[in-house]
Design an enzyme around this catalytic site. Structure first.
Site, PDB file in Angstrom:
ATOM      1  N   GLU A 164       0.829  -1.201   0.000  1.00 35.92           N
ATOM      2  CA  GLU A 164       0.000   0.000   0.000  1.00 35.92           C
ATOM      3  C   GLU A 164       0.870   1.260   0.000  1.00 35.92           C
ATOM      4  OE1 GLU A 164      -2.664  -0.840   3.250  1.00 35.92           O
ATOM      5  OE2 GLU A 164      -4.082  -1.797   1.891  1.00 35.92           O
ATOM      6  N   ASN A 220       1.062   2.705   4.009  1.00 39.06           N
ATOM      7  CA  ASN A 220       1.210   2.148   5.343  1.00 39.06           C
ATOM      8  C   ASN A 220       2.643   1.663   5.489  1.00 39.06           C
ATOM      9  OD1 ASN A 220      -1.398   2.667   5.918  1.00 39.06           O
ATOM     10  ND2 ASN A 220      -2.135   0.587   5.597  1.00 39.06           N
ATOM     11  N   HIS A 260     -18.099 -11.006   5.050  1.00 36.15           N
ATOM     12  CA  HIS A 260     -16.834 -10.333   5.361  1.00 36.15           C
ATOM     13  C   HIS A 260     -16.162 -11.045   6.514  1.00 36.15           C
ATOM     14  CE1 HIS A 260     -14.316  -6.941   7.147  1.00 36.15           C
ATOM     15  NE2 HIS A 260     -13.803  -7.178   5.962  1.00 36.15           N
ATOM     16  N   HIS A 261     -14.907 -11.452   6.308  1.00 37.63           N
ATOM     17  CA  HIS A 261     -14.092 -12.085   7.343  1.00 37.63           C
ATOM     18  C   HIS A 261     -12.829 -11.257   7.536  1.00 37.63           C
ATOM     19  CE1 HIS A 261     -15.814 -16.389   6.432  1.00 37.63           C
ATOM     20  NE2 HIS A 261     -16.635 -15.648   7.155  1.00 37.63           N
ATOM     21  N   GLU A 264      -6.806  -7.368  -3.058  1.00 34.50           N
ATOM     22  CA  GLU A 264      -6.462  -5.948  -2.930  1.00 34.50           C
ATOM     23  C   GLU A 264      -4.969  -5.819  -3.206  1.00 34.50           C
ATOM     24  OE1 GLU A 264      -6.982  -2.386   0.335  1.00 34.50           O
ATOM     25  OE2 GLU A 264      -6.133  -4.302   0.923  1.00 34.50           O
ATOM     26  N   GLU A 304      -9.484   3.496  -0.648  1.00 34.78           N
ATOM     27  CA  GLU A 304      -9.572   3.953   0.740  1.00 34.78           C
ATOM     28  C   GLU A 304      -8.520   5.018   1.059  1.00 34.78           C
ATOM     29  OE1 GLU A 304      -9.240   0.142   2.447  1.00 34.78           O
ATOM     30  OE2 GLU A 304      -7.082   0.238   2.765  1.00 34.78           O
TER      31      GLU A 304
END
Length: 697
Positions: free
Chosen positions: A170, A192, A411-412, A500, A506
């Site tokens: 990212e 990040n 979603h997990h 991703e 985001e």
């Protein structure tokens, strides 16, 4: 001169210390030469159109518990093969792909240490693949401490890169010369930033490179199975990239059981930037699908309860809690904080919107207990993946969605605790079966547990694939976030429908050029769940505490549904923002997620990208184009359309005053008829783009 070189090659091949051989692509433009140095160390070179593109580059391994895998080799034998076949992806950018290559396998033996190593090469018209095959031998298991594969560049060429990191991709991409990577390393900290950056000259693959005005290349890997992710460490004195494998928590790179084949090391090569975009080399180097029945795997267009938490100030958690412990916490006595998005009424609103606008699924994040204290504590037990919050009617909402012709998407979020997720995985998938879920978005945010493991280590890589394989037993599709970046495994396991593994929507303030680079880098291994479609760029309008702007125009966001290929596409913004711009939203409703044919019309990494795709289930075409921070006027030739046919065009284009930092919602929509003889003048604003639908009449 050419004959003289061939004679010299034959003479050198006869010398044990300097054995050499060559494999060339079917069209003859790419050739790879293998040889041994005087001390028996394997190496290779790659020529493109008669010019050396990859200089002499080392091959081999260093082992913890064995010697003789780096030098001292002699050639035992060389075998050759050719293949020219077609195969049909379950989903993809094209409904058929040609797999045409010439192969050469060099069998090496180190008689001093009794070690055997085979190196398999495949030469395609769009590049080279190489991998190591360890045959059965005296040693049954080996511990890899270093892979010695090199990629020696022809000089100080241009790269689009992100820093080496064992845990995240990212970052925003930086364009620089190879000599500039060390100088720009600190500037790369835009995402990040992880503590596991291993070198100031370390970079990640897929690495996009430009050798000169007419030669592009890209270094990646394919078929990453039971092995750590490969990074590249640059020696910037001679511009040689060396393989750098992600270590495990014991410090070793990999533990392998023989016989064993490594992932492929890949070099894509082309005359134009669009050649790299169109390359299917990574997919072709993966095995055919493991599944006999793939009828349950379907591309998905979805919306979700997500953006209102990412950008809007809502929360995944149900209540505020101090000293939270999921094992003992009593939700029946908890006081809701009132900002929990995954509540029954709100999810019904999304289901109604999805049903009214033709979406397949609704993702709901924050539905399950445990979000009160889920990140940063390095707990082994955070989520159980089966228990809903008190305000989420698990059965009722799934029944309601199915009654509307829509599914909920599971979603997990594992919070990085792989042991906990694996303990619960069977029960979590059983729950999905019970309520009719067929897709899951999984996440691995945070430090990977057990403590000291990296996101991209061999153990973690094995877990990601186990999750996909086990999901297939339940006919479940997987969209994994924060996992290892893809390497074409979606061919073998097509229920791996998305990843991703890069900086996505985001991150609201990424530069406009980011989306012109991702198709050359991250997307070369497989589709990305980028989550496009943000129509309200000023996030403070619905969350006063968020003063960020999405740096893109509405037309740019529409174009991403074509330029950022994925069989899993999200309309990421809030329903009310789409309702306010229903005319632009029409393109998101119309654009397919599965394609018959894709043509990369024009591109330059970091600058612009124009793509045309034909719908898999009709004769309609869709075109998308994006630009960086520079405005761009572009003449779009429609000569890819069927000659003699007429198409109704609907063009979504930036207005004259549109700009990625202001007037993002200034767009123009026009309709007219066109044929293959037409050329359309297109304006793309700074940070803008265009989208075009072409319905055959």
């Amino acid at each position: 001169m050419k004959n003289r070189l061939l004679i010299m090659t034959a003479i050198l091949s006869a010398l044990p210390a300097l054995a050499a051989d060559r494999v060339a692509s079917p069209d003859g433009k790419i050739s790879l030469d293998f040889s041994l140095t005087a001390d028996g160390a394997p190496q290779y070179t790659v020529d493109y159109r008669g010019e050396e593109l990859v200089k002499a580059s080392a091959l081999g391994f260093e082992m913890k518990d064995a010697r003789g895998f780096d030098s001292g080799f002699t050639v035992e034998s060389i075998t050759r093969a050719s293949s020219d076949t077609m195969w049909a992806p379950v989903w993809g950018e094209n409904d058929s792909i040609r797999d045409n290559y010439n192969a050469m396998t060099v069998q090496l033996v180190n008689r001093r240490y009794g070690t055997h190593l085979n190196v398999e090469f495949r030469a395609y018209d769009d590049g080279i693949g190489l991998r190591y095959v360890f045959p059965k031998q005296k040693k049954k298991r080996l511990t890899v401490t270093d892979e010695l594969t090199e990629f020696a560049m022809p000089g100080d060429i241009t790269a689009w890169w992100i820093p080496g990191d064992y845990d995240t991709q990212e970052y925003e991409y930086i364009r620089s010369s190879l000599s500039g990577i060390r100088r720009h390393a600190d500037d790369a900290h835009m995402g990040n930033v992880s503590s596991s950056m291993f070198s100031p000259t370390g970079v990640q693959t897929s690495l996009m490179l430009k050798a000169n005005d007419s030669t592009y290349l890209n270094i990646h890997e394919a078929a990453l199975v039971d092995f750590p992710v490969m990074h590249l460490n640059l020696d910037d004195t001679d511009f040689v990239f060396r393989s750098w494998l992600t270590p495990g928590r014991d410090g070793d790179k990999a533990h392998i059981k023989l016989p064993f084949s490594t992932p492929w090391r890949v070099i894509m090569i082309g005359d134009r930037a669009t050649d790299i975009l169109a390359s299917n080399l990574v997919l072709n180097l993966n095995e055919p699908t493991k599944y006999t029945d793939t009828s349950w795997i379907k591309p998905v267009k979805y919306i979700g309860v997500w953006w209102e938490m990412i950008a809007g100030g809502k929360q995944w958690s149900y209540t505020d809690a101090e000293n939270f412990d999921l094992a003992t916490f009593d939700y029946s006595k908890a006081k809701p904080h009132g900002r929990h998005s995954a509540n029954t009424d709100n999810v019904k609103r999304y289901i109604d919107f999805a049903a009214a606008n033709g979406f397949d699924q609704v993702l709901v994040e924050g539905w399950n207990v445990g979000w009160e204290d889920w990140l940063g504590k390095e707990k082994d037990y955070v989520f159980d993946f089966v228990t809903p919050y008190p305000d989420f009617d698990l059965k009722g909402l799934n029944d309601y969605a199915r009654s509307k012709g829509v599914r909920l998407m599971m979603h997990h979020e594992s919070s990085g605790s792989i042991p906990n997720y694996e303990r619960w995985m069977d029960r979590a998938y059983d729950l999905m079966d019970r309520y009719g879920y067929n897709a899951v978005k999984s996440g691995y945010v945070g430090n990977i547990l057990p403590k000291g493991e990296n996101h991209y280590s061999q153990n973690s890589v094995n877990h990601y694939l186990r999750a996909v394989q086990k999901a297939a037993d339940h006919h479940i599709m997987v969209n994994a976030h924060e996992a290892a970046r893809p390497t074409g495994l979606s061919r073998t396991y097509p229920n791996l429908i998305g990843n991703e593994s890069a900086m996505g929507t985001e991150y609201q303030n990424m530069s406009p050029g980011h989306v012109t680079i991702l198709p050359f880098t991250r997307l070369k291994g497989g589709p990305m769940d980028f989550t496009p479609g943000i129509f309200e760029a000023d996030l403070s309008k619905y969350n006063p505490g968020n003063h960020e702007h999405k740096r893109a125009t509405v037309a740019n966001q529409l174009a991403l549904y074509v330029t950022m290929y994925s069989p899993l596409q999200m309309a990421a913004d809030l329903p009310e923002h789409y309702e306010a711009k229903a005319d632009a939203f029409q393109f998101i409703k119309d654009v397919p997620v599965d394609w018959k044919r894709s043509i990369y019309l024009d591109a330059e990494p970091g600058e612009y990208l124009v793509v045309a795709r034909e719908d898999k289930h009709s004769d309609d075409w869709y075109v998308g184009g994006v630009t960086n921070a520079d405005a761009r006027n572009y003449d779009l030739r429609l000569d890819f359309l069927e000659p003699g046919a007429t198409y109704r065009a609907r063009l979504y284009m930036d207005g004259p005053t549109a700009h990625y930092d202001r007037n993002q919602d200034k767009y123009i929509i026009t309709e007219f008829d066109v044929t293959s003889a037409d050329t359309l003048p297109i304006h793309m604003a700074p940070g803008g783009g265009f989208a075009l639908s072409l319905d055959k009449l």
